[in-house]
Design a protein around this motif. Structure first.
Motif, PDB file in Angstrom:
ATOM      1  N   LEU A  56      -8.848 -17.450 -17.010  1.00 56.66           N
ATOM      2  CA  LEU A  56      -8.692 -16.258 -17.836  1.00 56.66           C
ATOM      3  C   LEU A  56      -7.236 -16.076 -18.254  1.00 56.66           C
ATOM      4  O   LEU A  56      -6.950 -15.730 -19.411  1.00 56.66           O
ATOM      5  N   TYR A  57      -6.308 -16.299 -17.329  1.00 56.79           N
ATOM      6  CA  TYR A  57      -4.894 -16.116 -17.669  1.00 56.79           C
ATOM      7  C   TYR A  57      -4.351 -17.250 -18.538  1.00 56.79           C
ATOM      8  O   TYR A  57      -3.383 -17.057 -19.276  1.00 56.79           O
ATOM      9  N   LEU A  85       3.245  -3.909 -17.995  1.00 52.94           N
ATOM     10  CA  LEU A  85       4.344  -4.464 -17.204  1.00 52.94           C
ATOM     11  C   LEU A  85       4.240  -4.044 -15.742  1.00 52.94           C
ATOM     12  O   LEU A  85       4.446  -4.856 -14.829  1.00 52.94           O
ATOM     13  N   ASP A  86       3.914  -2.777 -15.517  1.00 55.34           N
ATOM     14  CA  ASP A  86       3.763  -2.300 -14.145  1.00 55.34           C
ATOM     15  C   ASP A  86       2.585  -2.995 -13.467  1.00 55.34           C
ATOM     16  O   ASP A  86       2.684  -3.430 -12.311  1.00 55.34           O
ATOM     17  N   GLY A  87       1.480  -3.134 -14.199  1.00 56.24           N
ATOM     18  CA  GLY A  87       0.304  -3.803 -13.647  1.00 56.24           C
ATOM     19  C   GLY A  87       0.576  -5.258 -13.323  1.00 56.24           C
ATOM     20  O   GLY A  87       0.160  -5.760 -12.266  1.00 56.24           O
ATOM     21  N   SER A  88       1.294  -5.954 -14.208  1.00 60.16           N
ATOM     22  CA  SER A  88       1.584  -7.371 -13.977  1.00 60.16           C
ATOM     23  C   SER A  88       2.455  -7.554 -12.742  1.00 60.16           C
ATOM     24  O   SER A  88       2.269  -8.497 -11.965  1.00 60.16           O
ATOM     25  N   LEU A  89       3.413  -6.634 -12.543  1.00 57.96           N
ATOM     26  CA  LEU A  89       4.296  -6.721 -11.379  1.00 57.96           C
ATOM     27  C   LEU A  89       3.525  -6.483 -10.084  1.00 57.96           C
ATOM     28  O   LEU A  89       3.709  -7.202  -9.082  1.00 57.96           O
ATOM     29  N   ARG A  90       2.640  -5.505 -10.085  1.00 55.27           N
ATOM     30  CA  ARG A  90       1.842  -5.214  -8.895  1.00 55.27           C
ATOM     31  C   ARG A  90       0.876  -6.363  -8.582  1.00 55.27           C
ATOM     32  O   ARG A  90       0.680  -6.733  -7.415  1.00 55.27           O
ATOM     33  N   LEU A  91       0.272  -6.932  -9.630  1.00 60.56           N
ATOM     34  CA  LEU A  91      -0.637  -8.065  -9.427  1.00 60.56           C
ATOM     35  C   LEU A  91       0.110  -9.267  -8.855  1.00 60.56           C
ATOM     36  O   LEU A  91      -0.396  -9.969  -7.970  1.00 60.56           O
ATOM     37  N   GLU A 268      -1.960 -19.736  -5.516  1.00 62.13           N
ATOM     38  CA  GLU A 268      -0.716 -20.307  -6.039  1.00 62.13           C
ATOM     39  C   GLU A 268      -0.815 -20.505  -7.550  1.00 62.13           C
ATOM     40  O   GLU A 268       0.110 -20.167  -8.304  1.00 62.13           O
ATOM     41  N   GLY A 269      -1.958 -21.049  -8.004  1.00 62.31           N
ATOM     42  CA  GLY A 269      -2.157 -21.240  -9.440  1.00 62.31           C
ATOM     43  C   GLY A 269      -2.175 -19.927 -10.190  1.00 62.31           C
ATOM     44  O   GLY A 269      -1.585 -19.803 -11.269  1.00 62.31           O
ATOM     45  N   LEU A 270      -2.850 -18.923  -9.627  1.00 65.43           N
ATOM     46  CA  LEU A 270      -2.909 -17.609 -10.266  1.00 65.43           C
ATOM     47  C   LEU A 270      -1.532 -16.966 -10.327  1.00 65.43           C
ATOM     48  O   LEU A 270      -1.164 -16.364 -11.345  1.00 65.43           O
ATOM     49  N   ILE A 275       3.100 -15.002 -13.586  1.00 58.90           N
ATOM     50  CA  ILE A 275       4.529 -15.045 -13.950  1.00 58.90           C
ATOM     51  C   ILE A 275       4.674 -15.323 -15.443  1.00 58.90           C
ATOM     52  O   ILE A 275       5.461 -14.667 -16.142  1.00 58.90           O
ATOM     53  N   ARG A 276       3.888 -16.284 -15.932  1.00 60.18           N
ATOM     54  CA  ARG A 276       3.973 -16.627 -17.357  1.00 60.18           C
ATOM     55  C   ARG A 276       3.519 -15.461 -18.235  1.00 60.18           C
ATOM     56  O   ARG A 276       4.108 -15.203 -19.292  1.00 60.18           O
ATOM     57  N   THR A 277       2.471 -14.774 -17.799  1.00 55.20           N
ATOM     58  CA  THR A 277       1.980 -13.628 -18.571  1.00 55.20           C
ATOM     59  C   THR A 277       3.024 -12.522 -18.630  1.00 55.20           C
ATOM     60  O   THR A 277       3.256 -11.935 -19.700  1.00 55.20           O
TER      61      THR A 277
END
Length: 287
Positions: A56-57, A85-91, A268-270, A275-277
């Protein structure tokens, strides 16, 4: 009237948005994830969910690289971008800590495996090392449950879309609403899969199932009782000496090691894709 329709669509990421050509690819990937997340919460289904998030990513990365996506997102100055941005950091944080937990679990499982093998060869000898390894694993699992529950609390703080967006240009609104809905659905399904994984670590879901089973079937046999537990909890019981031979313990350790290896690899892959997203989102904002 147009703005009222837009508000209704934004309020719930679970409802289908108006289709837009630019979001067809990511919507297809999201629909595949919807099928995966409806399966049971076994270790195999959770592994499938994590692997599905990787794909998906990959699709999300392609989506964020599209000129049309970058154009509407860079022009948006609403809370949506802050939310992403906040969601990506928490994920990323949840994924990173989860990955580290799996690495440490792997080390403990291998340590117990090694002691079991030595004890089988040496017979009575080697008991002290075995007891130390068992004690270390039990203590780690206790801390793991606490950490998993903390991460579950963090996952609840991730905003999957409660704000609305308004714009005077109807054509731009349609496109932006479609983009916002797609990205919020990506975050929502990510939270759903990671929550299933964390509940697997903490034993929350299996504990509920075990309690329900004990109410409905009080005279349940031992093998059926074991079926209500997840892999880690079954290993916990085996390690604590509940009706398990040394050969049986060795077999369970090998089974759990395979599952843990899969979790490690997928997390690890996720993490790398997250990070790229996030980098793509920051790049859009900077332009």
């Amino acid at each position: 009237m147009a703005n009222m329709i837009i508000k209704k669509q934004i309020r719930s990421v679970s409802l289908p948005s108006r289709s837009h050509p630019s979001t067809s690819g990511i919507e297809e990937a999201l629909n595949k994830m919807k099928i995966i997340t409806t399966t049971t919460d076994s270790s195999e289904s959770i592994l499938m969910g994590l692997a599905g998030l990787e794909e998906l990513y990959n699709c999300t990365e392609d989506f964020l690289k599209m000129d049309s996506t970058q154009r509407v997102m860079s022009s948006d100055r609403s809370r949506f971008m802050e939310e992403m941005l906040d969601g990506s950091l928490r994920l990323m944080d949840i994924c990173s800590v989860s990955r580290d937990l799996m690495v440490e679990t792997h080390e403990h499982v291998r340590g117990v495996q090694s002691c079991v093998r030595r004890k089988k060869v040496a017979g009575v000898g080697g008991g002290d090392q075995f007891d130390v390894a068992i004690s270390g694993y039990v203590g780690f699992r206790k801390n793991m449950r606490k950490e998993a529950k903390k991460l579950l609390g963090s996952s609840k703080k991730i905003d999957c879309g409660s704000s609305s967006y308004e714009n005077d240009n109807d054509h731009d609104d349609e496109h932006l609403v479609a983009v916002i809905n797609a990205m919020r659905r990506v975050v929502s399904v990510s939270v759903e899969v990671l929550k299933s994984f964390l509940e697997f670590l903490s034993g929350r879901q299996s504990n509920v199932k075990s309690k329900l089973a004990s109410v409905l079937m009080k005279k349940k046999k031992k093998d059926n009782h074991e079926a209500t537990k997840n892999d880690l909890e079954t290993l916990d019981s085996a390690i604590c000496g509940d009706f398990c031979s040394r050969d049986g313990l060795q077999k369970k350790l090998e089974e759990v090691e395979v599952s843990i290896g899969g979790f490690e690899k997928n997390l690890e892959g996720l993490f790398r894709r997250l990070i790229r997203t996030r980098a793509s989102l920051l790049n859009i904002i900077s332009h």
